[in-house]
Design a protein around this motif. Structure first.
Motif, mmCIF file in Angstrom:
data_model
loop_
_atom_site.group_PDB
_atom_site.id
_atom_site.type_symbol
_atom_site.label_atom_id
_atom_site.label_comp_id
_atom_site.label_asym_id
_atom_site.label_seq_id
_atom_site.Cartn_x
_atom_site.Cartn_y
_atom_site.Cartn_z
ATOM 1 N N ASP A 143 0.954 -1.270 0.091
ATOM 2 C CA ASP A 143 0.076 -0.042 -0.002
ATOM 3 C C ASP A 143 0.794 1.433 0.004
ATOM 4 O O ASP A 143 0.497 2.455 -0.445
ATOM 5 C CB ASP A 143 -0.930 0.070 1.351
ATOM 6 N N TRP A 144 2.071 1.204 0.492
ATOM 7 C CA TRP A 144 2.845 2.281 0.710
ATOM 8 C C TRP A 144 3.813 2.586 -0.327
ATOM 9 O O TRP A 144 4.709 3.583 -0.485
ATOM 10 C CB TRP A 144 3.498 2.377 2.088
ATOM 11 N N GLN A 145 3.977 1.435 -1.465
ATOM 12 C CA GLN A 145 4.959 1.509 -2.530
ATOM 13 C C GLN A 145 5.136 2.840 -3.223
ATOM 14 O O GLN A 145 5.837 3.259 -3.606
ATOM 15 C CB GLN A 145 4.741 0.493 -3.185
ATOM 16 N N GLN A 146 3.719 3.339 -3.647
ATOM 17 C CA GLN A 146 3.587 4.490 -4.484
ATOM 18 C C GLN A 146 3.589 5.774 -3.600
ATOM 19 O O GLN A 146 3.143 6.783 -4.054
ATOM 20 C CB GLN A 146 2.614 4.248 -5.295
ATOM 21 N N ALA A 147 3.355 5.766 -2.144
ATOM 22 C CA ALA A 147 3.575 7.001 -1.276
ATOM 23 C C ALA A 147 4.570 7.712 -1.788
ATOM 24 O O ALA A 147 5.512 7.482 -1.753
ATOM 25 C CB ALA A 147 3.216 6.449 0.012
ATOM 26 N N PHE A 148 4.508 9.275 -1.363
ATOM 27 C CA PHE A 148 5.611 10.008 -1.175
ATOM 28 C C PHE A 148 5.124 11.231 -0.486
ATOM 29 O O PHE A 148 3.681 11.440 -0.162
ATOM 30 C CB PHE A 148 5.871 10.352 -2.733
ATOM 31 N N THR A 149 6.173 11.983 -0.109
ATOM 32 C CA THR A 149 5.984 13.281 0.623
ATOM 33 C C THR A 149 6.745 14.283 -0.075
ATOM 34 O O THR A 149 7.808 14.137 -0.909
ATOM 35 C CB THR A 149 6.292 13.020 2.001
ATOM 36 N N SER A 150 6.292 15.680 0.069
ATOM 37 C CA SER A 150 6.987 16.594 -0.605
ATOM 38 C C SER A 150 8.274 16.984 0.081
ATOM 39 O O SER A 150 9.197 17.431 -0.372
ATOM 40 C CB SER A 150 6.272 17.732 -0.602
ATOM 41 N N HIS A 151 8.321 16.446 1.335
ATOM 42 C CA HIS A 151 9.644 16.775 1.926
ATOM 43 C C HIS A 151 10.116 15.547 2.798
ATOM 44 O O HIS A 151 9.437 14.920 3.254
ATOM 45 C CB HIS A 151 9.601 17.898 2.990
ATOM 46 N N SER A 152 11.411 15.396 3.099
ATOM 47 C CA SER A 152 11.855 14.261 3.990
ATOM 48 C C SER A 152 11.759 14.842 5.236
ATOM 49 O O SER A 152 11.556 15.792 5.398
ATOM 50 C CB SER A 152 13.211 14.015 3.450
ATOM 51 N N ALA A 153 11.953 13.916 6.339
ATOM 52 C CA ALA A 153 11.949 14.173 7.426
ATOM 53 C C ALA A 153 12.862 15.113 8.044
ATOM 54 O O ALA A 153 12.793 15.996 8.746
ATOM 55 C CB ALA A 153 11.658 12.894 8.446
ATOM 56 N N ALA A 154 14.309 15.008 7.378
ATOM 57 C CA ALA A 154 15.151 15.725 7.447
ATOM 58 C C ALA A 154 15.066 17.266 7.200
ATOM 59 O O ALA A 154 15.390 18.143 7.804
ATOM 60 C CB ALA A 154 16.661 15.175 7.037
#
Length: 110
Positions: free
Chosen positions: A41-52
């Motif tokens: 379910d998370w393979q295609q997930a993305f965020t606009s920013h990394s945690a760093a």
């Protein structure tokens, strides 16, 4: 609650709190309204920013009191094409606009 379609409706709590308070974590996890997710379910997930990046950005935006204010915040109106140009140059566009005005002053003052 006043609703145009239904008129005045009394506020009622329809939650069965006796049942809710007896639920275990396992009951909640397997609730049909919140199904478990898999790695796929998370393979295609993305965020606009990394945690760093998020951490760095939040640290960068934290400022103390400006002890020697060199700039003054004002409300100014500029033509849309002027703003569009400077904004299109990316981060720091306001500083570049400020520098362009300083250059103009150097050329046009005696």
């Amino acid at each position: 609650m006043n609703n145009k379609s239904t008129g005045n409706m009394p506020r009622t709590n329809q939650t069965n709190w006796a049942t809710v308070t007896t639920l275990t974590d396992a009951d909640i996890i397997h609730d049909a309204d919140s199904p478990s997710t898999t790695e796929a379910d998370w393979q295609q997930a993305f965020t606009s920013h990394s945690a760093a990046e998020l951490h760095t950005e939040s640290v960068r935006r934290t400022r103390g009191v400006n002890k020697q204010p060199r700039k003054e915040q004002v409300a100014v109106r500029y033509d849309a094409d002027i703003l569009a140009y400077f904004r299109s140059t990316g981060k720091g566009w306001q500083t570049r606009m400020n520098n362009a005005l300083k250059e103009w002053l150097k050329e046009h003052t005696a």
